[in-house]
Structures are given as C-alpha cells and as structure tokens.
Design a protein around this motif. Structure first.
Motif, mmCIF file in Angstrom:
data_model
loop_
_atom_site.group_PDB
_atom_site.id
_atom_site.type_symbol
_atom_site.label_atom_id
_atom_site.label_comp_id
_atom_site.label_asym_id
_atom_site.label_seq_id
_atom_site.Cartn_x
_atom_site.Cartn_y
_atom_site.Cartn_z
ATOM 1 N N GLN A 394 0.832 -1.209 0.000
ATOM 2 C CA GLN A 394 0.000 0.000 0.000
ATOM 3 C C GLN A 394 0.865 1.258 0.000
ATOM 4 O OE1 GLN A 394 -2.264 -1.093 3.498
ATOM 5 N NE2 GLN A 394 -3.880 -2.100 2.293
ATOM 6 N N ARG A 395 1.920 1.255 0.829
ATOM 7 C CA ARG A 395 2.812 2.422 0.868
ATOM 8 C C ARG A 395 3.547 2.588 -0.465
ATOM 9 N NH1 ARG A 395 1.864 0.707 5.689
ATOM 10 N NH2 ARG A 395 1.953 2.018 7.535
ATOM 11 N N GLY A 396 3.998 1.458 -1.004
ATOM 12 C CA GLY A 396 4.734 1.509 -2.276
ATOM 13 C C GLY A 396 3.857 2.042 -3.401
ATOM 14 N N LEU A 397 2.613 1.581 -3.455
ATOM 15 C CA LEU A 397 1.709 2.023 -4.530
ATOM 16 C C LEU A 397 1.363 3.501 -4.377
ATOM 17 C CD1 LEU A 397 -0.562 -1.157 -4.811
ATOM 18 C CD2 LEU A 397 0.929 -0.240 -6.609
ATOM 19 N N LEU A 398 1.219 3.954 -3.125
ATOM 20 C CA LEU A 398 0.934 5.381 -2.940
ATOM 21 C C LEU A 398 2.150 6.224 -3.348
ATOM 22 C CD1 LEU A 398 -0.694 7.806 -2.076
ATOM 23 C CD2 LEU A 398 -0.164 7.297 0.315
ATOM 24 N N GLU A 399 3.346 5.806 -2.930
ATOM 25 C CA GLU A 399 4.574 6.537 -3.320
ATOM 26 C C GLU A 399 4.651 6.636 -4.837
ATOM 27 O OE1 GLU A 399 6.955 7.982 -1.588
ATOM 28 O OE2 GLU A 399 7.093 7.037 0.394
ATOM 29 N N SER A 400 4.396 5.511 -5.479
ATOM 30 C CA SER A 400 4.536 5.458 -6.916
ATOM 31 C C SER A 400 3.470 6.328 -7.602
ATOM 32 C CB SER A 400 4.419 3.984 -7.293
ATOM 33 O OG SER A 400 4.301 3.817 -8.597
ATOM 34 N N ALA A 401 2.256 6.361 -7.007
ATOM 35 C CA ALA A 401 1.194 7.220 -7.554
ATOM 36 C C ALA A 401 1.586 8.687 -7.426
ATOM 37 C CB ALA A 401 -0.122 6.951 -6.819
ATOM 38 N N ILE A 402 2.211 9.020 -6.314
ATOM 39 C CA ILE A 402 2.634 10.413 -6.111
ATOM 40 C C ILE A 402 3.709 10.776 -7.143
ATOM 41 C CG2 ILE A 402 3.793 11.981 -4.510
ATOM 42 C CD1 ILE A 402 2.468 10.252 -2.214
ATOM 43 N N GLU A 422 -4.563 0.565 7.381
ATOM 44 C CA GLU A 422 -4.595 0.523 5.913
ATOM 45 C C GLU A 422 -5.000 1.869 5.323
ATOM 46 O OE1 GLU A 422 -5.756 -3.547 4.264
ATOM 47 O OE2 GLU A 422 -7.260 -3.228 5.817
ATOM 48 N N THR A 423 -5.386 2.787 6.192
ATOM 49 C CA THR A 423 -5.949 4.041 5.694
ATOM 50 C C THR A 423 -5.071 5.216 6.122
ATOM 51 O OG1 THR A 423 -7.427 4.088 7.632
ATOM 52 C CG2 THR A 423 -8.294 3.114 5.621
ATOM 53 N N ARG A 424 -5.507 5.907 7.164
ATOM 54 C CA ARG A 424 -4.840 7.145 7.564
ATOM 55 C C ARG A 424 -3.372 6.918 7.927
ATOM 56 N NH1 ARG A 424 -8.053 10.969 11.700
ATOM 57 N NH2 ARG A 424 -9.082 11.819 9.867
ATOM 58 N N VAL A 425 -3.085 5.775 8.541
ATOM 59 C CA VAL A 425 -1.697 5.523 8.963
ATOM 60 C C VAL A 425 -0.782 5.415 7.741
ATOM 61 C CG1 VAL A 425 -0.184 3.860 10.121
ATOM 62 C CG2 VAL A 425 -2.395 4.467 11.150
ATOM 63 N N VAL A 426 -1.260 4.770 6.682
ATOM 64 C CA VAL A 426 -0.440 4.650 5.455
ATOM 65 C C VAL A 426 -0.156 6.048 4.901
ATOM 66 C CG1 VAL A 426 -0.466 3.870 3.044
ATOM 67 C CG2 VAL A 426 -1.331 2.371 4.847
ATOM 68 N N TYR A 471 -12.459 4.377 2.175
ATOM 69 C CA TYR A 471 -11.647 5.478 2.703
ATOM 70 C C TYR A 471 -11.072 6.237 1.517
ATOM 71 C CZ TYR A 471 -7.472 7.789 4.556
ATOM 72 O OH TYR A 471 -6.499 8.712 4.877
ATOM 73 N N LEU A 472 -10.958 7.570 1.655
ATOM 74 C CA LEU A 472 -10.307 8.358 0.594
ATOM 75 C C LEU A 472 -9.492 9.484 1.203
ATOM 76 C CD1 LEU A 472 -9.926 9.193 -2.431
ATOM 77 C CD2 LEU A 472 -11.922 10.661 -2.132
ATOM 78 N N ALA A 473 -8.230 9.562 0.798
ATOM 79 C CA ALA A 473 -7.411 10.744 1.109
ATOM 80 C C ALA A 473 -7.005 11.366 -0.215
ATOM 81 C CB ALA A 473 -6.160 10.336 1.882
ATOM 82 N N LEU A 474 -7.119 12.684 -0.299
ATOM 83 C CA LEU A 474 -6.696 13.396 -1.517
ATOM 84 C C LEU A 474 -5.483 14.249 -1.179
ATOM 85 C CD1 LEU A 474 -10.189 14.535 -2.893
ATOM 86 C CD2 LEU A 474 -8.683 12.795 -3.883
ATOM 87 N N LEU A 475 -4.478 14.169 -2.024
ATOM 88 C CA LEU A 475 -3.230 14.903 -1.791
ATOM 89 C C LEU A 475 -2.895 15.708 -3.047
ATOM 90 C CD1 LEU A 475 -1.257 11.811 -0.436
ATOM 91 C CD2 LEU A 475 -2.350 13.592 0.941
ATOM 92 N N ARG A 476 -2.404 16.933 -2.832
ATOM 93 C CA ARG A 476 -1.951 17.709 -3.999
ATOM 94 C C ARG A 476 -0.433 17.748 -4.001
ATOM 95 N NH1 ARG A 476 -4.457 21.923 -3.376
ATOM 96 N NH2 ARG A 476 -6.195 21.562 -4.768
ATOM 97 N N LYS A 477 0.120 17.526 -5.155
ATOM 98 C CA LYS A 477 1.566 17.631 -5.310
ATOM 99 C C LYS A 477 1.881 19.126 -5.421
ATOM 100 C CE LYS A 477 5.175 14.926 -6.920
ATOM 101 N NZ LYS A 477 5.302 14.152 -8.148
ATOM 102 N N LYS A 478 2.751 19.611 -4.541
ATOM 103 C CA LYS A 478 3.025 21.057 -4.533
ATOM 104 C C LYS A 478 3.743 21.470 -5.815
ATOM 105 C CE LYS A 478 3.656 21.301 0.444
ATOM 106 N NZ LYS A 478 4.704 21.315 1.458
ATOM 107 N N SER A 479 3.378 22.686 -6.309
ATOM 108 C CA SER A 479 4.061 23.123 -7.538
ATOM 109 C C SER A 479 5.378 23.787 -7.154
ATOM 110 C CB SER A 479 3.222 24.083 -8.348
ATOM 111 O OG SER A 479 1.935 24.190 -7.895
#
Ligand SMILES: C[S@@+](CC[C@H](N)C(=O)[O-])C[C@H]1O[C@@H](n2cnc3c(N)ncnc32)[C@H](O)[C@@H]1O
Length: 479
Positions: A394-402, A422-426, A471-479
């Motif tokens: 889960q952490r790897g897939l999120l890193e890779s998505a970012i 599996e949610t907020r902690v990740v 569960y959903l977390a939304l993150l913005r990549k800073k410009s």
C-alpha cells in the motif's frame, strides 16, 4: 391360544428426498470451506448447473443464495450455538456435518421457515450427504437448537458485555473478535461522538445486511433518470449521495436495464462512485488532460473516471497488474466515448515517466474489511497479519502514484477498508517522508454526505451511509 406377539415388521427403507436448493447450498458451503472458493463466484456457476439439470427456478436460486450467504455471514453466532448443543469441541466435528448443522441453524434461527420444516429438511439433507447414522446426530442437535429463538440463544452463549465487550459483540453479530476490535478502534477515531456500544452494534449489524444492488449511470453515456425509466417504478429508488446512482429495490434486476447491457451503466456501490467522483472534482492547478487509475481491476472506478474524463476531453490510463483483471477493466471501459488505454503493469515499477499525470487514483489492495456485506466468507478467512502484510504494498503504490503525478496535480489514495493501519496511517507515514505534498480536504468533494469525520480525509460507513466502508485521502503535489 394366542402365540407370541409378532415382531413388528422393519420399516421399509425410505430413500431420502433430494432437495435441489439445499443441495446447492451445501455444495457451495463445502467449496468455500474446502477449496477456499468465493461464494459470489462459485454460487452462480452452481445455480446455472442446477437450472440446467434440476429445473431450478428463480425462486429456488434466490432461496439457495439466501441459505449460503446467510449461513456464511452468521457462522460465528451459529457455531457458538451449535457448540452449546453438543458435548465435544467444534474442531472435533466433521466439517461436512458442521456445514449441514450451520445450514440448519440458519433455517431455524435466521429465516421464517417453520421449525418442523427446517428440522426435517436438514435431516433429509444429512441423510443424502452424510448417511443415516450421522443424520441421527444432526436430528438431535437440530431439535435442541429449535427449542429457543436466536436472541435467547445469543443471550445464553455470548459472554456478558460487561465482562468482555468485544467477545460479546463478536458472538452477537458474528464477526471475528479481532475484526470487532479493529472496526471499533477506527470508529472511535472517525466518529468520537458516536462510537459507543450502540454505534458499533449498528455497524456490525449493517455488515450482516444484504447490500442493495446499486447501479451507476456513466456520465455522458446514460443518466440516473434513464436507468429509473427502464425499470418498473417500484423496483428502483434514487441513490442517496451519488448523482449517478440508482438503488434497486428487492427483486430489481440489473440485467433488464438496456444501459447496463450496453455498458453505458454498471453495477457499483455508491461509496466507490463517490470516491471516483471526488477525485475527478478535486481542483488541480493548470492542465487537466491525462488521468491514471493505477490499481484499476476489475474496473468499476476506472469506468466512471473514464466517462468523467471524456466529458472534459481528458484521457484515462487504467493500469492493473493482473492480466485477467486487466481484461475485466477493458470490458468495463468498452465503448467509453473519450480516449483511454488499459495496460497490464506493476504499479510499483511504473510504465510511465514521473510527473506524467494530472490526476491519479490508487485504490490499493487491502483486507476488504469495508466490504464484509458483499463477501460473506471473507471475515472468517482474513487474519490480523493480513493487514500488516498489505502495508508495504500500500505504501509503495501510494509513493509510486505520487511520483506519477505532476506538480499541481492530485492523487487519491482509496481502500475498501476502514482499518486505520490501511488508511490514515499509510497516508501519514508516506507524508512524513516527503515534503512535496499537501492534503486536499475531501469532504466538500462529497457534497451532501454527512458524518465524514474531521477531515481532510474521509471514511464512509455501512451503518451511516449505506455504502461499503471506503476510505479516501486526496493529496496535492506542490508546484
Ligand atoms: C481494490 S482493487 C481495485 C478496485 C478497482 N479500483 C475498482 O473500482 O474496480 C486493487 C487492484 O490492485 C491490483 N494490484 C495489486 N497489486 C498491484 C500492483 N503492484 N500494481 C498494480 N495493481 C496492483 C489488484 O490486482 C486489484 O485488481
């Protein structure tokens, strides 16, 4: 003179009567226990076979399905009751016998079948699948179970709440104890005002409800109004939260809806619809042309995202690591009016250059504790260590998505589990290691949906929202 009374003639052996619906239910339960089959996959094929060979009707199929799903869901409670009716540990009972007893217990305690009919049908089934000797044992246990109703039994076999609250609820609501503990922990974080005995009981009870079948009208391809118009008025109602949703009422059949047959609509839980719609609605800075679903199989969210993207002239890449699931994604996206591509790729070793996408969703593999309503056997199969084992992926897939997201773009991390690990902690773990991200408050992007917590991420609940616990977390990549 009268002679000795003649011995009563032995009763002629009566062959047990086969009851096709109960036979199918028993076969499905055996497959689930013995071969780790999934009820939702094995049952349709057994029903099709029975329709062909045994003249099964829709009514028989519905009955067999109710027996299988009901028995699997309530197995924890039924096991405790059966255990109180026999003089040896359940682990010493032949699993075939236990399955017959569980099916019988469900008929006695979880359906409106009259007790005498439930007992005699279960004994007949036992005669067919276990033989006359063990059918006698089944008969004795069934008669004992039939002496009390479910609530009386549960009061008797569950430990008092005051002594062991988790065990009490585990027996009452038929969940493994560790799952009760995990759900309760999460509810305590998300709903601190409503996480007492009543609230957690409502959550566990909701997990035991059969979820309504919900349709999604893929935007630009069909509308909720069109779906409703193609069903008899009494067979559908509007979705509660998603503008694309139509809920089928008992008896409603998705197969009769032309838009479903034509892939312009599909079957999708409202929670999943909300997640895809929220990612699509999140503000991005600048360009909005290329979207990625990094864990797309079987394609429910990808199909909604692709339709939303098409409306804006954007394209979707739907990526999935398992070839057979990638094929399901291709099927789900077929006919999408805008550009899309389905690829088979490991999200941990991306097939795209960093920073390629404006919006990225990763709906990661998880324990599935948020979808217990749909997969009745999964709660018994999952182990606490599964949750820990999913963590690195889960952490790897999120890193890779970012990494796949360009500066100014957004990433959605979703799971069908409310387990905190599996949610907020990740998300928090990943955020701690990076300085290029900021949270987007997801709550306004699920307009009208109450009880989402304090934000910025959101957790849906079956007892509060009538959805899977997404569960959903939304993150913005800073410009
Ligand atoms: C929770 S499901 C996604 C459900 C999907 N978003 C939907 O709405 O239909 C997770 C998916 O991720 C896939 N998966 C697992 N490991 C992966 C990886 N390393 N890369 C890409 N996909 C992966 C699984 O095969 C599974 O299909």
């Amino acid at each position: 003179m009268t002679g000795p009374a003649p011995k009563s003639a032995p009763r002629p052996h009566r062959r047990p009567k086969k009851d096709p619906a109960r036979m199918v239910a028993f076969t499905a339960l055996r497959a689930v226990d013995e071969r780790d089959a999934y009820a939702n996959l094995i049952l349709p094929s057994l029903l099709r076979k029975a329709e062909k060979n045994e003249g099964f009707e829709r009514r028989d199929a519905a009955f067999a399905t109710e027996l299988v799903y009901g028995t699997l869901r309530m197995r924890g409670s039924y096991d405790a009751i059966i255990g109180a009716c026999i003089d040896r540990p359940l682990s010493k009972v032949d699993p075939n016998v236990l399955d017959v007893l569980s099916l019988g217990a469900h008929q006695l305690l979880g359906t409106r079948i009259p007790p005498h009919a439930a007992v005699s049908a279960t004994v007949e089934l036992a005669r067919v699948v276990l033989g006359d000797g063990r059918a006698k044992f089944v008969n004795a246990v069934m008669r004992k179970i039939s002496t009390q109703d479910l609530d009386t039994w549960l009061e008797q076999v569950a430990p008092p709440y005051e002594e062991d609250a988790e065990d009490h609820l585990a027996v009452l609501y038929s969940h493994p104890r560790w799952v009760v503990a995990a759900l309760w922990d999460s509810l305590g974080v998300w709903q601190p005002q409503h996480c007492g005995r009543t609230a957690v009981s409502e959550l566990l009870a909701a997990d035991n409800e059969r979820p309504a079948v919900t349709l999604v009208a893929r935007p630009g391809r069909s509308t909720a109004a069109e779906l409703r118009d193609s069903l008899p008025a009494e067979e559908s109602e509007a979705g509660r939260w998603s503008p694309y949703a139509v809920r089928l009422v008992e008896g409603g059949d998705p197969a009769v809806v032309p838009a479903v047959a034509e892939n312009r609509a599909g079957v999708q839980d409202e929670g999943s619809q909300l997640v895809a719609a929220a990612l699509a609605a999140a503000p991005v800075e600048g360009r909005d042309e290329l979207w990625l679903d990094g864990c797309a199989g079987p394609g429910g969210k990808a199909a909604l995202l692709a339709a939303l993207a098409a409306q804006r002239g954007a394209a979707l890449v739907a990526s999935e690591s398992q070839p057979h699931r990638a094929a399901l994604v291709a099927k789900a996206l077929h006919g999408n009016p805008g550009p899309y591509a389905v690829i088979t790729a490991d999200g941990l070793r991306p097939a795209w250059r960093p920073g390629s996408f404006d919006r990225v969703l990763v709906d990661v593999p998880c324990s599935g504790l948020g979808a217990l309503r749909r997969r009745p056997e999964s709660r018994w199969r999952r182990r606490p260590e599964d949750v820990a084992n999913f963590g690195p992926l889960q952490r790897g897939l999120l890193e890779s998505a970012i990494d796949a997201t360009r500066p100014g773009g957004v990433v959605g991390y979703a799971t069908c589990s409310p387990h905190l690990a599996e949610t907020r902690v990740v998300v928090q773990d990943v955020l701690r290691g990076r300085s290029d991200l900021e949270y987007v408050d997801a709550r306004p992007l699920l307009p009208g949906v109450p009880d989402l917590g304090e934000g910025p991420d959101v957790q849906l609940w079956p007892h509060l929202h009538g959805t899977d616990a997404m569960y959903l977390a939304l993150l913005r990549k800073k410009s």
